[in-house]
Every structure is written in structure tokens, then in C-alpha cells.
Design an enzyme around this catalytic site. Structure first.
Site, PDB file in Angstrom:
ATOM      1  N   PRO A  48       0.820  -1.221   0.000  1.00 24.50           N
ATOM      2  CA  PRO A  48       0.000   0.000   0.000  1.00 24.50           C
ATOM      3  C   PRO A  48       0.852   1.270   0.000  1.00 24.50           C
ATOM      4  CG  PRO A  48      -0.313  -1.252   2.061  1.00 24.50           C
ATOM      5  CD  PRO A  48       0.592  -2.062   1.182  1.00 24.50           C
ATOM      6  N   GLU A  95       0.870  -7.231   8.730  1.00 30.37           N
ATOM      7  CA  GLU A  95       1.158  -5.792   8.663  1.00 30.37           C
ATOM      8  C   GLU A  95       2.201  -5.479   7.597  1.00 30.37           C
ATOM      9  OE1 GLU A  95      -0.768  -3.501  10.393  1.00 30.37           O
ATOM     10  OE2 GLU A  95      -1.776  -5.433  10.644  1.00 30.37           O
TER      11      GLU A  95
END
Ligand code: 9D3
Length: 245
Positions: free
Chosen positions: A88, A115
Site C-alpha cells: 500500500p 502488517e
């Protein structure tokens, strides 16, 4: 082209890539996909690939060593092959980037989970970071599938004749015009008369006007910095007149 995918859920990417245009491109030898699971590079009984983040906080982090080994195996004896991390935090993929990637002989894609991946393996083994847009996914596999789909359909021979013809459309860079098929009337709504006329020049002009009009309404950013020729300018003006009326 050779594309190697490193990630914890290879079956998710493979399932997608065995369908449709990408599936056919594999059968034709246009693209060769291989999958590498970091879990296959750990020895312990539980095959652990994740651990808690140093510094605390929620979630887990993919450990550097299993990921590094999977990437090394994927890369093999090809030092020129770039490793792309789907993240991302990467640059957002667009058509131009897809064309650049499609010109390379091989790619290694790293799909993260949890994560993310230990930063040290990114520094050591990753060349580029790519995002597919500003929304949150559960992991990099869906993004890897999107990238593969977009790249593979640009490879010579990947599209059937009809699809290729459609790609060199006169309206490239614009939104598509509306499509209709049988029946001629559905729940009281008829197909636009022009499409039934058999007048190919009128049909072409109608479609181009619809493409320009939709782009103007929905994605004006695509028209900025784009030169319209005389016909396109006239057709877009016609669309605007009708829209305002
Ligand atoms: C709380 C911070 N989050 C970052 C925005 C954590 C986080 C969210 C989602 C960490 C990893 C992920 C998983 N996403 C991807 O692996 C991913 C992704 C995406 O979520 N959106 C757009 N493109 C991509 S490419 C890979």
C-alpha cells in the site's frame, strides 16, 4: 515472459491466473508463472513465517529469512530480474507503468500478508514497490493478480483477434461507450435506434460521442491535457448540449 510470485497464498493467485485470458496465455507459452511459498523455506514443526513487531503494536510481521530465501529461489540465476513488492506504500499502478512492466523479460512479485514484511528484506531484496490504489486489501495476493492480469493482456498474442481489435479502439484513453445485446426490448426499454440502423458511420459517431460524454461526466481528469480533434470536439459539444437540455 516469466513471472514468479512469492507469497503465503499461492493458490489464490494461481486460481485467478488459470482463468480467461491469462489462463490461455499460459497454455500458449506466452507467460510462465511459478509460485514460491516462504512457508516452504522454514524448518520448524509449525512452519512459522510471522512474528510480533518490535516496538509493539497490533498484528504480525512476515519474517525476513523465509521471504529472502523464497525470493532468492524465485530469482534463480537471473540477476537482472527486478523484484516488485506489492505494498500500500508503493507507487500507484497505471496503464503507462503496466506497459513498462510488460516490456521486461521476467518479474518476481512479492505479496505480503499481516502488517507487512520485515523492512530489512525489502532493503536487501526488493527493487520496486507498487500499490494498486488507495484502499486497504488484506494482503498482496489480490494486487499481484491484478498486476499479472494487466501485464499479461499486453503481451503479444495474449488477446484473441477480436479483443486486440477492440484494444486499438479509436477511443483509446476514453471511457467505453454503452453496450447492448438481445433482446431488442427489455422491461420496456428499447436499444438505441442508431444501433439497429445498420449505418456504420452513424454508429461509430454515436459511440464516440457517448465515450467522450461519459468521460467528460465521470472522469474529466482523463480529458485534461488531451487534444481533441475537430470531430471529437464537435461530438463532445453535441453531447453537452443534449445533457444540458
Ligand atoms: C494500518 C496501516 N495499513 C497500511 C495502509 C496496514 C496494512 C494494510 C493492508 C498493511 C498491509 C496491508 C495489505 N495490503 C497489501 O498488501 C497491498 C495493497 C493494499 O492494501 N492496497 C492497495 N494496493 C496494495 S498492494 C499490496
Amino acid at each position: 515472459m516469466a513471472i514468479d510470485v512469492v507469497g503465503l497464498f499461492p493458490e489464490a493467485v494461481r486460481g485467478f491466473c488459470d482463468c480467461g485470458i491469462v489462463g490461455r496465455a499460459q497454455q500458449f507459452g506466452i507467460v510462465a508463472l511459478r509460485f514460491w511459498n516462504p512457508r516452504d523455506f522454514v524448518q520448524d514443526k509449525r512452519r512459522t513465517v510471522d512474528d510480533r513487531p518490535y516496538g509493539g503494536g497490533p498484528g504480525m510481521v512476515l519474517m525476513a529469512e523465509p521471504v529472502a530465501q523464497a525470493i532468492e529461489q524465485a530469482r534463480g540465476d537471473r540477476p537482472e530480474t527486478r523484484v516488485l513488492y506489492l505494498s500500500p506504500a508503493g507507487r500507484v499502478l497505471d496503464h503507462e507503468a503496466v506497459m513498462t512492466l510488460a516490456a521486461r523479460p521476467s518479474l518476481v512479485l512479492l505479496a505480503g500478508r499481516y502488517e507487512g514484511v520485515d523492512e530489512r528484506v525489502i532493503r536487501a531484496a526488493v527493487d520496486e514497490e507498487w500499490s494498486i490504489g488507495d484502499y486497504v486489501l488484506s494482503g498482496g495476493e489480490a494486487a499481484a493478480a491484478v498486476l499479472i492480469d494487466a501485464v499479461v493482456r499486453q503481451l503479444p498474442g495474449a488477446l484473441g483477434h477480436e479483443d486486440s481489435a477492440r484494444e486499438d479502439s479509436f477511443a483509446a484513453g476514453l471511457l467505453d461507450y454503452p453496450h447492448y445485446t438481445r433482446p431488442e426490448e427489455w422491461r420496456g426499454e428499447r436499444v438505441p435506434e442508431v444501433l439497429m440502423s445498420g449505418d456504420h458511420a452513424r454508429i461509430r459517431a454515436w459511440r464516440l460521442r457517448e465515450s467522450l460524454g461519459r468521460t467528460w461526466l465521470r472522469r474529466p481528469d482523463l480529458l485534461e491535457g488531451r487534444e481533441l480533434d475537430a470531430e471529437q470536439t464537435r461530438l463532445l459539444e453535441e453531447f453537452k448540449q443534449e445533457y444540458r437540455g
